[in-house]
Enzyme design. Structure first.
Site, PDB file in Angstrom:
ATOM      1  N   GLY A  14       0.830  -1.202   0.000  1.00 40.73           N
ATOM      2  CA  GLY A  14       0.000   0.000   0.000  1.00 40.73           C
ATOM      3  C   GLY A  14       0.858   1.242   0.000  1.00 40.73           C
ATOM      4  N   VAL A  48       8.958   9.973   3.578  1.00 39.08           N
ATOM      5  CA  VAL A  48       9.824  11.135   3.349  1.00 39.08           C
ATOM      6  C   VAL A  48       9.299  12.013   2.217  1.00 39.08           C
ATOM      7  CG1 VAL A  48      11.867   9.926   4.170  1.00 39.08           C
ATOM      8  CG2 VAL A  48      11.299   9.840   1.742  1.00 39.08           C
ATOM      9  N   LYS A  79       2.944  25.089  -1.770  1.00 35.72           N
ATOM     10  CA  LYS A  79       4.381  25.101  -2.040  1.00 35.72           C
ATOM     11  C   LYS A  79       4.627  25.825  -3.349  1.00 35.72           C
ATOM     12  CE  LYS A  79       8.345  22.200  -3.155  1.00 35.72           C
ATOM     13  NZ  LYS A  79       8.859  20.837  -3.372  1.00 35.72           N
ATOM     14  N   THR A 344      10.920  14.878  -5.823  1.00 31.74           N
ATOM     15  CA  THR A 344      10.520  14.119  -7.010  1.00 31.74           C
ATOM     16  C   THR A 344       9.909  12.758  -6.701  1.00 31.74           C
ATOM     17  OG1 THR A 344      12.791  13.303  -7.189  1.00 31.74           O
ATOM     18  CG2 THR A 344      12.214  15.224  -8.518  1.00 31.74           C
ATOM     19  N   ILE A 346       7.205  11.470  -5.125  1.00 32.61           N
ATOM     20  CA  ILE A 346       5.803  11.223  -5.446  1.00 32.61           C
ATOM     21  C   ILE A 346       5.552  11.428  -6.934  1.00 32.61           C
ATOM     22  CG2 ILE A 346       3.466  12.145  -5.111  1.00 32.61           C
ATOM     23  CD1 ILE A 346       4.122  12.398  -2.157  1.00 32.61           C
TER      24      ILE A 346
END
Length: 501
Positions: A14, A48, A79, A344, A346
């Site tokens: 998952g 992270v 962001k 980077t 995700i």
């Protein structure tokens, strides 16, 4: 002739990767496909990847997600870019999303800016980026510009809690027909003739059969690595950090709409402000810093009190030597790891899901499909690696770690980009380059790599015209940013749990 039986896709694991894939499949695949996700609540996830880049908005929009509801559910903030602090002596700069300046006829903006710097009429590069100007004053907005039609909409991404995002996507996926199977995988069954994976065996002698398997088992890479034997290509020569310490702290009073990456003697530290807390982490090379020293340095650098003990993470930067073998496709950490320096992680999951949907096989995949998938994935990983390596290489710090980075042999493609910039102020975007020309511009200039020249057409306008052109861009950005809302106030009004209620 197409089989009447549904094609069974089994997602092993998952977390963010697994539930992003499951939600996308639930949204875009029709009744010819049946999707199951196998995960165990006993197995933790590596969290992270709490900072993203603007492409995440396309993914969420494709799933039909309401942005305010998503932000409230994941405790997200906006962001506008990443601030890099200390990567050169006393230096700081922003890699901001969106345009930097405006093209001047046939000329890319950097040539006019370089001419202006040579003439003494230009400001630092960040003055010509709307996102940079807004970020440093903690301001945001969505939608069209307010003060000038020629300004584009502000591009933005998010900081969010990756665990909450996975939970949010799980709800979408299950409501779309994805079956979640709880259990720990204890064995992987394969067909003796073809070598394909046929089923996952779970505790309790249960089996989950499938036709196509996604390996989302993290660094373990249970299917692609342990079962199918696809090796790993390490990049420790270019990206030498192999450890991280992560710790949450109380919500930041300085609620910045940008990530901060602060260099230290053996790596760097991240700071990611969320609605309910701040994510912090120290990335470092174990050859230059012990775990105890890293934990102490991380805690000493927090803005607010820690909410837990530092959590150690071990990793190796690199990629799988192949991403799709037999009927298994690696996704997320099982496919490779690029440290979160440019947020980077995700996006690499998102990009892989798009690639899977584009090359989606029926009951059987051809080798041509596998080869094309791998070709695209290898290019993407290599291009991102080069961009990250540039940050490490272009430094003037005194510590041994950083001296080793300057001495590293760079890939030919990266050397070519640096040489083009140095010789003539030119930046060329290649196939599968995730980062745009202006992204490269901000890092090249921000890390102190000087361009010896610029396009000769930039010499055509008189000095006063260059000054006027640059001054107008700076004025428009400052005026627009001045009309924006305060980041904290905007999130509280539109994107918090109270706003959603």
């Amino acid at each position: 002739m197409q089989s009447e039986q549904p094609i069974r896709i089994v997602i092993a694991g998952g977390g963010t990767a697994g539930w992003m894939a499951a939600a996308a499949f639930a949204r875009f695949l029709g009744p010819r496909f049946r999707v199951a996700l196998v995960e165990s609540e006993e197995i933790g996830t590596v969290g992270v990847g709490e900072a993203t880049i603007p492409q995440i908005r396309l993914f969420n929009a494709g799933l039909g997600i309401d942005e305010d509801a998503f932000m409230a559910a994941t405790q997200a903030s906006f962001k506008l870019g990443i601030e890099f602090v200390g990567w050169t002596k006393g230096g700081r700069y922003m890699h901001a999303f969106g345009d930097v300046g405006r093209a001047n006829g046939l000329l890319a903006f950097q040539h006019s800016w370089l001419r202006g710097m040579a003439e003494g009429v230009a400001r630092p590069l960040g003055a010509y980026s709307l996102n940079n100007v807004a970020a440093l004053t903690n301001r945001v907005q969505r939608g069209p510009a307010r003060t000038a039609k020629l300004l584009p909409e502000m591009p933005y991404a998010f900081h969010f809690d990756a665990g909450l995002y996975a939970r949010f996507l799980r709800g979408l996926a299950e409501s779309g027909g994805v079956e979640r199977v709880e259990g720990r995988i204890v064995a992987v069954a394969r067909d003796g003739e073809s070598g394909d994976v046929t089923a996952l065996t779970l505790e309790g002698e249960r089996e989950v059969e499938g036709d196509l398997f996604l390996d989302c088992t993290g660094f373990r890479a249970l299917l692609i690595g342990e079962t199918l034997g696809v090796g790993f290509e390490a990049w420790s020569d270019l990206l030498p950090c192999d450890r991280a310490m992560a710790v949450p702290s109380a919500r930041a009073r300085d609620f910045t709409p940008y990530t901060r990456a602060t260099a230290h003697g053996a790596g760097w530290q991240w700071r990611i402000p969320l609605q309910h807390r701040t994510g912090n982490g120290l990335v470092y090379a174990s050859a230059h810093l012990s775990d105890d020293e890293a934990a102490a340095r991380l805690l000493a650098g927090l803005d607010e009190p820690a909410l837990a003990d530092p959590r150690p993470l071990r990793f190796a930067a690199g990629k799988r030597r192949g991403f799709w073998k037999h009927n298994v496709i690696a996704l997320g950490l099982a496919s490779g790891f690029l440290e979160p320096l440019e947020s980077t992680s995700i996006h690499m999951i998102q990009s892989a899901i798009e690639r899977i949907l584009d090359l989606l096989p029926g009951c059987h995949a051809s080798q041509t499909q596998r080869d094309e998938y791998d070709r695209q994935a290898h290019l993407e990983y290599d291009r991102v690696r080069d961009f990250l390596a540039l940050h490490y290489w272009a430094n003037d710090r005194d510590e041994p770690f950083w001296a080793e980075r300057r001495a590293a042999a760079l890939p030919a493609g990266l050397c070519h980009k640096i040489a083009l910039w140095r010789d003539a102020g030119r930046i060329v975007r290649g196939e599968a380059d995730l980062f745009s020309e202006v992204a490269w511009l901000q890092v090249l200039a921000g890390q102190g790599i000087a361009a010896a020249g610029y396009h000769p057409l930039a010499d055509a306008p008189p000095r006063e015209h260059i000054a006027e052109y640059l001054g107008l861009i700076e004025l428009l950005n400052a005026r627009e940013a001045g009309q924006m809302a305060d980041h904290a106030a905007y999130v509280a009004q539109h994107c918090s749990g109270e706003a959603a209620a």
